[in-house]
Structures are given as C-alpha cells and as structure tokens.
Scaffold this motif. Structure first.
Motif, mmCIF file in Angstrom:
data_model
loop_
_atom_site.group_PDB
_atom_site.id
_atom_site.type_symbol
_atom_site.label_atom_id
_atom_site.label_comp_id
_atom_site.label_asym_id
_atom_site.label_seq_id
_atom_site.Cartn_x
_atom_site.Cartn_y
_atom_site.Cartn_z
ATOM 1 N N THR A 36 0.865 -1.172 0.000
ATOM 2 C CA THR A 36 0.000 0.000 0.000
ATOM 3 C C THR A 36 0.907 1.228 0.000
ATOM 4 O OG1 THR A 36 -1.719 -1.152 1.227
ATOM 5 C CG2 THR A 36 -1.798 1.258 1.243
ATOM 6 N N LEU A 37 0.718 2.084 -0.979
ATOM 7 C CA LEU A 37 1.526 3.294 -1.090
ATOM 8 C C LEU A 37 0.738 4.477 -0.549
ATOM 9 C CD1 LEU A 37 3.013 2.692 -4.640
ATOM 10 C CD2 LEU A 37 4.099 2.286 -2.423
ATOM 11 N N PHE A 38 1.402 5.289 0.261
ATOM 12 C CA PHE A 38 0.778 6.439 0.895
ATOM 13 C C PHE A 38 1.231 7.706 0.193
ATOM 14 C CE2 PHE A 38 1.379 9.755 4.237
ATOM 15 C CZ PHE A 38 0.046 10.066 4.400
ATOM 16 N N PRO A 39 0.300 8.424 -0.464
ATOM 17 C CA PRO A 39 0.672 9.678 -1.115
ATOM 18 C C PRO A 39 0.453 10.859 -0.160
ATOM 19 C CG PRO A 39 -1.519 9.044 -1.819
ATOM 20 C CD PRO A 39 -1.055 8.010 -0.829
ATOM 21 N N PRO A 40 1.502 11.321 0.508
ATOM 22 C CA PRO A 40 1.331 12.421 1.451
ATOM 23 C C PRO A 40 0.984 13.720 0.733
ATOM 24 C CG PRO A 40 3.644 11.986 1.123
ATOM 25 C CD PRO A 40 2.896 10.924 0.364
ATOM 26 N N THR A 41 0.255 14.565 1.419
ATOM 27 C CA THR A 41 -0.062 15.878 0.868
ATOM 28 C C THR A 41 1.107 16.833 1.096
ATOM 29 O OG1 THR A 41 -1.012 16.673 2.937
ATOM 30 C CG2 THR A 41 -2.520 15.540 1.409
ATOM 31 N N ALA A 42 1.073 17.962 0.442
ATOM 32 C CA ALA A 42 2.101 18.983 0.672
ATOM 33 C C ALA A 42 2.059 19.459 2.122
ATOM 34 C CB ALA A 42 1.918 20.149 -0.294
ATOM 35 N N HIS A 43 0.859 19.534 2.705
ATOM 36 C CA HIS A 43 0.748 19.916 4.121
ATOM 37 C C HIS A 43 1.459 18.897 5.008
ATOM 38 C CE1 HIS A 43 -1.795 23.467 4.194
ATOM 39 N NE2 HIS A 43 -2.498 22.937 3.208
ATOM 40 N N PHE A 44 1.272 17.618 4.722
ATOM 41 C CA PHE A 44 1.903 16.570 5.524
ATOM 42 C C PHE A 44 3.422 16.698 5.458
ATOM 43 C CE2 PHE A 44 3.500 12.366 6.496
ATOM 44 C CZ PHE A 44 2.682 11.921 7.523
ATOM 45 N N CYS A 45 3.967 16.787 4.235
ATOM 46 C CA CYS A 45 5.421 16.880 4.072
ATOM 47 C C CYS A 45 5.979 18.141 4.722
ATOM 48 C CB CYS A 45 5.790 16.845 2.591
ATOM 49 S SG CYS A 45 5.456 15.263 1.812
ATOM 50 N N GLY A 46 5.331 19.270 4.471
ATOM 51 C CA GLY A 46 5.817 20.528 5.022
ATOM 52 C C GLY A 46 5.755 20.566 6.533
ATOM 53 N N THR A 47 4.643 20.107 7.092
ATOM 54 C CA THR A 47 4.475 20.107 8.547
ATOM 55 C C THR A 47 5.516 19.220 9.211
ATOM 56 O OG1 THR A 47 2.114 20.552 8.353
ATOM 57 C CG2 THR A 47 2.870 19.565 10.422
ATOM 58 N N TRP A 48 5.717 18.020 8.662
ATOM 59 C CA TRP A 48 6.682 17.104 9.267
ATOM 60 C C TRP A 48 8.113 17.562 9.039
ATOM 61 C CZ3 TRP A 48 6.128 13.953 13.092
ATOM 62 C CH2 TRP A 48 4.830 13.621 13.464
ATOM 63 N N PHE A 49 8.383 18.292 7.966
ATOM 64 C CA PHE A 49 9.730 18.830 7.790
ATOM 65 C C PHE A 49 9.978 19.922 8.830
ATOM 66 C CE2 PHE A 49 13.052 21.259 5.339
ATOM 67 C CZ PHE A 49 14.038 20.296 5.497
ATOM 68 N N GLN A 50 8.974 20.740 9.118
ATOM 69 C CA GLN A 50 9.109 21.738 10.180
ATOM 70 C C GLN A 50 9.404 21.062 11.522
ATOM 71 O OE1 GLN A 50 5.233 23.621 9.582
ATOM 72 N NE2 GLN A 50 6.302 25.575 9.314
ATOM 73 N N ILE A 51 8.674 19.992 11.812
ATOM 74 C CA ILE A 51 8.880 19.266 13.072
ATOM 75 C C ILE A 51 10.292 18.685 13.117
ATOM 76 C CG2 ILE A 51 8.158 17.208 14.369
ATOM 77 C CD1 ILE A 51 5.245 17.910 13.351
ATOM 78 N N ALA A 52 10.755 18.122 12.000
ATOM 79 C CA ALA A 52 12.101 17.548 11.944
ATOM 80 C C ALA A 52 13.166 18.619 12.175
ATOM 81 C CB ALA A 52 12.321 16.862 10.592
ATOM 82 N N LEU A 53 12.979 19.805 11.604
ATOM 83 C CA LEU A 53 13.947 20.884 11.807
ATOM 84 C C LEU A 53 14.027 21.268 13.281
ATOM 85 C CD1 LEU A 53 13.143 23.119 8.704
ATOM 86 C CD2 LEU A 53 15.198 21.724 9.074
ATOM 87 N N GLY A 54 12.874 21.362 13.942
ATOM 88 C CA GLY A 54 12.867 21.670 15.376
ATOM 89 C C GLY A 54 13.594 20.606 16.187
ATOM 90 N N THR A 55 13.405 19.350 15.828
ATOM 91 C CA THR A 55 14.086 18.256 16.513
ATOM 92 C C THR A 55 15.595 18.345 16.314
ATOM 93 O OG1 THR A 55 12.161 16.821 16.259
ATOM 94 C CG2 THR A 55 14.275 15.734 16.677
ATOM 95 N N LEU A 56 16.029 18.652 15.090
ATOM 96 C CA LEU A 56 17.460 18.781 14.816
ATOM 97 C C LEU A 56 18.087 19.906 15.644
ATOM 98 C CD1 LEU A 56 17.435 18.211 10.965
ATOM 99 C CD2 LEU A 56 18.368 16.673 12.710
ATOM 100 N N VAL A 57 17.355 20.990 15.856
ATOM 101 C CA VAL A 57 17.857 22.082 16.705
ATOM 102 C C VAL A 57 18.019 21.581 18.140
ATOM 103 C CG1 VAL A 57 17.273 24.327 17.718
ATOM 104 C CG2 VAL A 57 16.973 23.948 15.264
ATOM 105 N N ARG A 58 16.988 20.890 18.663
ATOM 106 C CA ARG A 58 17.050 20.390 20.046
ATOM 107 C C ARG A 58 18.193 19.391 20.237
ATOM 108 N NH1 ARG A 58 11.730 20.722 19.201
ATOM 109 N NH2 ARG A 58 11.376 18.504 18.868
#
Length: 145
Positions: free
Chosen positions: A79-101
């Motif tokens: 099963t392939l999951f096609p993420p939305t632009a909101h999903f990718c962008g939101t999770w990239f923001q979260i990942a950036l915050g984690t990398l800072v921490r």
C-alpha cells in the motif's frame, strides 16, 4: 510505479518475458499493478504522471517509499501512501525543530526555514488534511508534556 533495489537503483530484470528492463513507470490500472520480481528486498514507490490529469488530486509528487521483502514463490501486497504537501511541510518543520534540540542544526537557520515553510503551507489552495492535523496535534501534545 517504480521498483528500486535497496541501493537506490531501478530493479532491472526480464519482466514479462522481455529483455531486461528497468522497473520504472509501471502502468497501473485503477491504482493497482501486478508484476513479478525475483526474490529480494525492494523499495516501491509511485509518482504522479502528467497523463493522469491534475496532480493535485493525487497528493504530493511521490509516495512514501515502502520496503518490501519477497521470497521465492511469495506474493506481496504493498500500500503506497501519497502524502499531501501539508503533511510533508508540517513534518519537515517538526524535523527541523528536533534537529535544533539535538544540536545538529543552527537555531537561526531552522527558524528561518520553518517560517518560510509555514508561509508556503498557508498559501496552499487546500486546507491541511485531517491526518496531518491529527499527527501534528500528537507531536504538540508530547512536546507540552
């Protein structure tokens, strides 16, 4: 659809009795495809095709990669999951915050990137999808705890 070996190259094999061909741009019918592969471990993904019409109805440009292990005489359903632009962008923001921490990324650079991504997300014509909203709430709840 595309089938890659675990080193990131297209699987090349004698599909359908033909000469060895790369497993790329495999046509789907009603979102499904069926084909043989030799035993092995693969990465499976799909991308939208301009011939399919408006790519916005299909989500993002590519699906998440799925790892599939196929043994001799096995059948595998993926099963392939096609993420939305909101999903990718939101999770990239979260990942950036984690990398800072974690101390792996400069706070100033991350904050600028998070702000720009936020501006992009606000200007998208579709609102955030329910999955993105729900999973982002979980992260915010965990961060507040």
């Amino acid at each position: 659809m595309h089938v890659l070996t675990c080193d990131g190259e297209f699987l090349t094999w004698c599909r359908d009795g033909r000469e060895p061909t790369p497993y790329t741009n495999i046509e789907t019918h009603c979102g499904h495809a069926e084909f043989e592969v030799p035993p092995g471990c693969y990465l499976v993904m799909a991308t939208w095709s301009p011939s399919a019409g408006d790519p916005h109805r299909l989500g993002n440009h590519l699906t998440h990669l799925q790892v599939v292990r196929v043994n001799c005489d096995d059948h595998a359903c993926v099963t392939l999951f096609p993420p939305t632009a909101h999903f990718c962008g939101t999770w990239f923001q979260i990942a950036l915050g984690t990398l800072v921490r974690l101390g792996d990324l400069d706070r100033d650079i991350a904050e600028r990137a998070i702000g720009v991504i936020g501006d992009v997300l606000q200007r998208l014509p579709q609102p955030p999808d329910p999955l993105t909203e729900a999973t982002a709430r979980l992260v915010r709840r965990d961060a507040a705890a």
